[in-house]
Design an enzyme around this catalytic site. Structure first.
Site, PDB file in Angstrom:
ATOM      1  N   GLY A   1     -19.893 -35.099   4.662  1.00 31.18           N
ATOM      2  CA  GLY A   1     -21.091 -34.798   4.533  1.00 31.18           C
ATOM      3  C   GLY A   1     -21.515 -35.508   2.976  1.00 31.18           C
ATOM      4  O   GLY A   1     -20.474 -36.128   2.379  1.00 31.18           O
ATOM      5  N   ASN A   2     -22.651 -35.395   2.718  1.00 29.27           N
ATOM      6  CA  ASN A   2     -23.316 -35.581   1.445  1.00 29.27           C
ATOM      7  C   ASN A   2     -24.108 -34.581   0.570  1.00 29.27           C
ATOM      8  O   ASN A   2     -24.344 -33.613   1.269  1.00 29.27           O
ATOM      9  CB  ASN A   2     -23.598 -36.856   1.370  1.00 29.27           C
ATOM     10  CG  ASN A   2     -24.953 -36.773   2.410  1.00 29.27           C
ATOM     11  OD1 ASN A   2     -26.091 -36.454   1.970  1.00 29.27           O
ATOM     12  ND2 ASN A   2     -24.782 -37.500   3.444  1.00 29.27           N
TER      13      ASN A   2
END
Ligand code: CTP
Length: 400
Positions: free
Chosen positions: A201-202
């Site tokens: 993810g980020n």
């Protein structure tokens, strides 16, 4: 914008401190005009500190600058919160025995009031008659809400929450230059599953996308907000009857939702941080160290959603992409942004400087908007809401 916040003598005055704070954070110039009674609830130093402006209740201060009318003349919006039954009666009668009264008579700006009082006072025929008169004159009546009141009783009479008043204030200030348009905004960050408990993810929170959606709705657009893993807290900022939220998880889901909504949209703004790669396979059982299968993840590339949209867009549709940058050198950053804009085939590329104060997870942002021929068409730093406003200005200019 110049906003006058009138504060009258009700216990809800303490909540108005937060309203002023939100307005200041959004980049507005705020002058607070309390009544004498209001100062019994929240003192003058608080209003001065929070608004960063001189505060007085009297028409006899700052006479050289004809303050008793100047504030009203210069205002873009006057909002009275809380508005007590007494003040509502005074406004209706046009009384001007203090600075708030003269300001209200001198202004041509929109006026909004947020009534706050006990249910009996709110329902009293005098108050109701005053409210109808004010409404007929075009005064915006915000609330009151229905809920718990100071005496422990409950019913209509509760002042709206500062966040709600803030949204109403922004809506009253917003130009209706997106009315009749449909826009799609993507927000948040995609999550690409590795196994049932892990993902790639980020750090995108979705705040900038939520602010873009809220601002577009305030300007009259119908908005589809495709939200990738955005918390309820963040989404609350975009709550508006014109905003339709569609939650998604992965890049593939985001792509599908955005393409579906974009087919009939005038503008697409891809503010979401989309994973460029995903694990080639997502295990259906949790991977474990014991089995030694966590030391390597094979990746496959995700399609570039925004480039695909830009290439097959309907005539006249404006497409906007974002790029997060950590390069401090402005020239190098712009050069890279120009190349990215060309590569993606978008009309505008919003470059945001992702550093400690700006960008991911923070309330503020600093962006440059790159347009035709690689020119910088806007450069703005501030709250994500004010950045949104500059981005929509650039979009509106393009489609004129
Ligand atoms: N984007 C997209 N589909 C992807 C990846 C990104 O639509 N698979 C969109 C994003 O929503 C954003 C823009 O493209 O609008 C970001 O482009 P990207 O090439 O990912 O740029 P950066 O995130 O800045 O990263 P890099 O320069 O490292 O490629």
């Amino acid at each position: 914008m110049n906003i006058v916040v009138g504060v009258t003598g009700g216990i809800a005055a303490y909540k108005t401190v937060q309203l002023v704070r939100l307005l200041i954070k959004a980049g507005h110039e705020v002058t607070v005009i309390p009544t004498e009674d209001a100062l019994r609830f929240v003192g003058l130093p608080t209003w001065e500190a929070i608004s960063r402006n001189t505060v007085t209740t009297s028409v006899h201060d700052d006479v050289a600058r004809v303050r008793h009318v100047a504030l009203g003349q210069a205002a873009d919006l006057v909002i009275v919160a809380p508005a007590t039954a007494n003040t509502i009666a005074k406004i209706t009668a046009g009384l001007a025995d203090d600075l708030l009264g003269t300001t209200l008579l001198a202004t041509l700006a929109p006026v909004a009031i947020a009534p706050a009082m006990h249910t009996e006072m709110w329902r009293h025929p005098s108050t109701q008659a005053n409210i109808s008169t004010l409404r007929e004159r075009g005064v915006h009546i915000l609330g009151p809400g229905d809920g718990e009141l100071t005496g422990g009783d409950s019913g209509p009479g509760r002042m709206l929450e500062p966040e709600e008043l803030f949204d109403h204030a922004l809506a009253l200030l917003a130009p209706q230059d997106l009315a009749g348009r449909t826009v799609v905004v993507s927000a948040g960050g995609t999550r690409e599953p590795i196994d049932p408990v892990r993902f790639l993810g980020n750090r995108s929170s979705g705040r900038q996308g939520a602010a873009l959606a809220a601002e577009a709705a305030a300007r009259g657009a119908r908005v589809v907000l495709v939200a990738a893993n955005v918390s309820a807290d963040v989404l609350a900022a975009s709550r508006h009857p014109l905003v339709d939220v569609r939650p998604v998880g992965t890049a593939a889901e985001l792509g599908e939702a955005v393409r579906d909504a974009a087919a009939s949209a005038d503008v697409v703004v891809m503010a979401a941080a989309v994973a460029d790669y995903r694990p080639a396979t997502a295990a259906d059982q949790k991977l474990t160290k014991e089995e030694g299968i966590l030391d390597r993840i094979d990746l496959v590339e995700n399609e570039d959603i925004v480039a695909g949209l830009a290439a097959s867009r309907p005539a006249g549709q404006v497409v906007v992409a974002f790029a997060a940058e950590t390069l401090a050198d402005a020239d190098a950053r712009r050069e890279r942004a120009r190349r990215k804009r060309e590569r993606k085939g978008v009309d505008l590329l919003v470059v945001n400087l992702a550093d400690a104060e700006n960008g991911f997870e923070s309330a503020d942002n600093a962006v440059e908007v790159i347009g035709d021929g690689g020119s910088v068409v806007a450069s703005v730093a501030g709250s994500k809401r004010s950045v949104s406003s500059a981005i929509w200005d650039a979009v509106v200019k393009l489609s004129q």
